[in-house]
Design an enzyme around this catalytic site. Structure first.
Site, PDB file in Angstrom:
ATOM      1  N   THR A 285       3.939 -10.059 -31.687  1.00  0.00           N
ATOM      2  CA  THR A 285       3.900  -8.538 -31.517  1.00  0.00           C
ATOM      3  C   THR A 285       4.436  -7.301 -32.759  1.00  0.00           C
ATOM      4  O   THR A 285       5.005  -8.123 -33.294  1.00  0.00           O
ATOM      5  CB  THR A 285       4.141  -7.927 -30.250  1.00  0.00           C
ATOM      6  OG1 THR A 285       3.680  -8.928 -29.827  1.00  0.00           O
ATOM      7  CG2 THR A 285       4.197  -6.592 -29.929  1.00  0.00           C
ATOM      8  N   PHE A 287       5.226  -4.201 -34.400  1.00  0.00           N
ATOM      9  CA  PHE A 287       6.513  -3.304 -33.640  1.00  0.00           C
ATOM     10  C   PHE A 287       6.250  -2.285 -35.231  1.00  0.00           C
ATOM     11  O   PHE A 287       6.120  -2.528 -36.082  1.00  0.00           O
ATOM     12  CB  PHE A 287       7.698  -3.440 -33.766  1.00  0.00           C
ATOM     13  CG  PHE A 287       7.477  -4.181 -32.130  1.00  0.00           C
ATOM     14  CD1 PHE A 287       7.936  -3.596 -31.110  1.00  0.00           C
ATOM     15  CD2 PHE A 287       7.643  -5.473 -32.706  1.00  0.00           C
ATOM     16  CE1 PHE A 287       8.314  -4.354 -29.676  1.00  0.00           C
ATOM     17  CE2 PHE A 287       7.511  -6.758 -31.136  1.00  0.00           C
ATOM     18  CZ  PHE A 287       7.988  -5.792 -29.751  1.00  0.00           C
TER      19      PHE A 287
END
Ligand code: PEP
Ligand code: MN
Length: 683
Positions: A285, A287
């Site tokens: 992921t 960010f």
């Protein structure tokens, strides 16, 4: 003699050897990172030392592999270990070099979720590298709450996930970034590693239900379908799913497991029954760290820059915009489109590129991009954490060809003192099917003010018949005297819109205050900032946020540079649809209302890529002088004119003396045509 002597386990001494080796490994790693930090401290003060010494890393790798093979270790394994070590070394040194951010005693960072969530882990990791000071990391229920806390000043930073390598883009976060004036100052890429957590002592056979965030359940499809008769239970997030095992009646928790991070399991005192549950090994992921103000990373760090832009809705517009990066040899790392909320089926584009905003290559590309976009927002430059994952031992990208340094103001041509060659990219502004710039000549005409429905309808008919292509008319009038006619306001806007529609003429009208913006946006095609408002920076800032063309008139006592800086307010807000207008300045000469500064036209052409039009009416103040001044402006290379004409000038409530009669307008067009043609422009 003991009949059952306890024989020493033959594995014991070997295991002891392993334990000793592990202890030594950790000590050696600590020693290595201590040295890495000392090198980082030298690099911090010596700004000429590059962060990455690729040659040295190549040598380290060659030696490492050679030594590993000589000792019977497989090269791929050795390479992987070294890669981890070097990645961490880069990060440690980056953190030492790149000390940015607000000087608060305690840095507050928000994230969505609760302790133990992947967001919380990523936030803690990123913040630990960014600052040596105190940090407070707080979870919020929703992405929007993090955004609000950031905007309110409750926190200095917000870390939000923007995309996942399996699930793709996270629309809510992208929307938050689009809708607010937030900046990206850093990024973190987090390796998501799911485990199955249960209450201590439970076995796999006890598990009847597994709960987790729906995305995590989907990512562990193979694992879950291998378990017979186990139900899946969607939960708000992975960490809450883990925490929930400790709540509720005992029987409920003793047959339930949660898919979460290893850290969440440890945090809530749970046992881990299985690890590496995701179908794909790579589940990452990305960010972004958001802040209210942009930050400038150390120029030695490999960086990325995020941009948000819109292009006109016509063929090839996006390709044209993207080709700017290709030409500057700037590598694009991401592109995504987002719908424009008020314009169904039109889009804006999120683009990430390699490089820092003020590096010569990217600064040059951004100047060119501004010329082909209708709106451009630079969201920020920040250290790149995606690029190096698989290529950190490869050569860094070939540096782009050195471009000109960033200009003082971005509407200014790259080399302000040099004449603009014919092929220098100039920007153009689209208004309906009219393009202002690009070698066209655009005539805008109409009364000073909208005085009545009939007056503006008659005015529009006159304008259409004359060959002019846009209709002007003020609804909010900036009058020198408070007792003079102030315009019809909203009623005037409606009449102007009706007349424009009836005669198929896009409309131009002045916007006087920030409060009037929504009404003017809703009724007119181009917003005019009058001479008296050129220095109204609050108004300019608001107009900079719009996706609507703006005619910016030169202030009566403003220099060309001040006009460009006022334009910069619009451009830096993101609105690139800016048309400059020379309308005469105050000099000691009193024979005209203002002195038309014809020289500003070629001067501006030299200094800026923005289109330039001329208003001969407010300069002259006298209808007899309007036509000669208009011809001079066309001959000087203006991209168009804005002139005042009235269907019945004797009745005009405003600027009567300078209003052209319908016949004057026709005559002016006839006189202009050969000059425009001689300039090689298209009417
Ligand atoms: C106008 O164009 O209506 C006007 C008021 O012009 P300026 O702002 O140039 O005086
Ligand atoms: Mn006027």
């Amino acid at each position: 003699m003991d009949p059952n002597p306890v024989l020493p386990d033959p594995l014991d001494p070997i295991r002891k050897e392993i334990d000793d080796a592990d202890r030594q490994l950790i000590q050696i790693l600590a020693r290595r990172f201590d040295a890495v930090k000392r090198v980082g401290s030298v690099k911090r003060v010596d700004e000429d030392t590059p962060l990455l010494d690729t040659e040295r890393e190549r040598r380290i790798q060659a030696r490492w592999i050679q030594d590993a093979e000589a000792l019977g270790l497989a090269a791929p394994f050795a390479r992987r270990v070294l890669k981890e070590i070097l990645n961490h070394s880069h990060r440690v040194q980056e953190a030492l070099i790149d000390q940015r951010g607000p000087a608060a005693a305690r840095i507050h960072c928000g994230y969505q979720g609760q302790p133990g969530s992947y967001s919380a882990l990523a936030a803690a990791h990123l913040l630990a590298h960014r600052t040596t000071g105190e940090t407070a990391i707080n979870g919020y229920p929703a992405f929007q709450d993090v955004g609000k806390a950031l905007i309110n000043g409750e926190i200095e930073y917000g870390l939000l996930p923007v995309e996942n390598s399996i699930g793709g883009s996270i629309a809510d976060v992208n929307r938050l970034i689009c809708d607010h004036n937030l900046h990206i100052v850093d990024e973190e890429v987090w390796q998501v590693e799911h485990v199955l957590a249960v209450l201590p002592g439970m076995q796999m056979a006890d598990v009847r239900t597994i709960r987790s965030h729906p995305a995590a359940l989907t990512q562990c499809e193979t694992f879950l379908s291998s378990l017979e008769g186990v139900a899946r239970e969607p939960w708000s997030d992975t960490a809450t799913a883990a925490a929930s095992l400790l709540e509720g009646p005992a029987h409920q928790r003793r047959d339930t497991g949660a898919i979460c991070s290893e850290e969440a399991a440890r945090l809530f005192g749970l046992d881990v029954l299985a690890r590496s549950l995701a179908d794909r090994e790579c589940n990452e992921t990305r960010f972004v760290l958001l802040a209210r103000e942009p930050e400038t990373p150390d120029s030695r760090l490999p960086c990325k820059t995020s941009l948000l832009f819109r292009v006109n809705h016509h063929e090839g517009a996006l390709v044209h915009a993207l080709s700017v990066f290709a030409e500057a040899r700037v590598n694009l790392t991401r592109i995504e489109s987002r719908p424009l909320p008020d314009m169904p089926w039109e889009y804006q584009f999120f683009v990430d590129v390699e490089g820092q905003m003020d590096s010569p290559a990217l600064a040059g590309a951004l100047i060119k991009l501004r010329a082909v976009c209708t709106n451009l927002r630079t969201l920020g430059s920040y250290p790149s954490r995606t690029r190096r994952r698989d290529s950190h031992l490869d050569l860094p990208p070939v540096p782009a060809e050195a471009a000109a340094p960033a200009p003082e103001v971005s509407c200014v041509m790259e080399v302000p003192s040099a004449p603009a060659p014919a092929d220098r990219s100039r920007s153009s502004v689209r208004i309906g099917n009219i393009t202002l710039g690009e070698g066209n000549f655009v005539l805008i005409a109409g009364p000073c003010a909208v005085e009545s429905r009939q007056q503006i309808l008659d005015g529009a008919r006159m304008v259409r018949a004359s060959g002019a292509v846009m209709l002007r008319g003020g609804a909010f009038k900036p009058r020198t005297s408070p007792h003079a006619f102030q315009g019809l306001g909203l009623e005037g806007l409606k009449y102007l819109q009706e007349a424009g529609r009836q005669y198929e003429l896009p409309t131009v009208t002045e916007v006087l205050t920030i409060e009037d913006i929504p009404a003017v946006m809703a009724h007119a095609d181009v917003l005019q900032v009058g001479a008296r408002n050129m220095h109204n920076f609050a108004l300019l800032k608001e107009l900079g946020r719009l996706n609507k063309p703006v005619i910016l008139k030169r202030g009566m006592s403003a220099t060309v540079k001040e006009l460009l800086l006022a334009a910069e307010y619009l451009l830096s807000g993101g609105n690139l649809q800016v048309i400059l207008c020379e309308r005469g300045i105050r000099t000691f000469e009193t024979s005209t209302r203002a002195t038309l500064d014809i020289s500003s036209v070629p001067v501006l052409k030299r200094l800026t890529h923005l289109p330039i039009i001329v208003d001969p009416s407010h300069a002259a103040g006298d209808r007899e002088l309007v036509i000669p001044l208009a011809l001079a402006a066309a001959a000087a290379g203006a991209d168009g004119l804005i002139v005042e004409a009235h269907p019945r000038p004797e009745e005009a409530l405003c600027d009567k003396a300078q209003a052209l009669y319908p016949d004057d307008l026709t005559q002016m067009v006839a006189a202009l045509r050969p000059i425009v043609a001689a300039q090689g422009r298209v009417w």
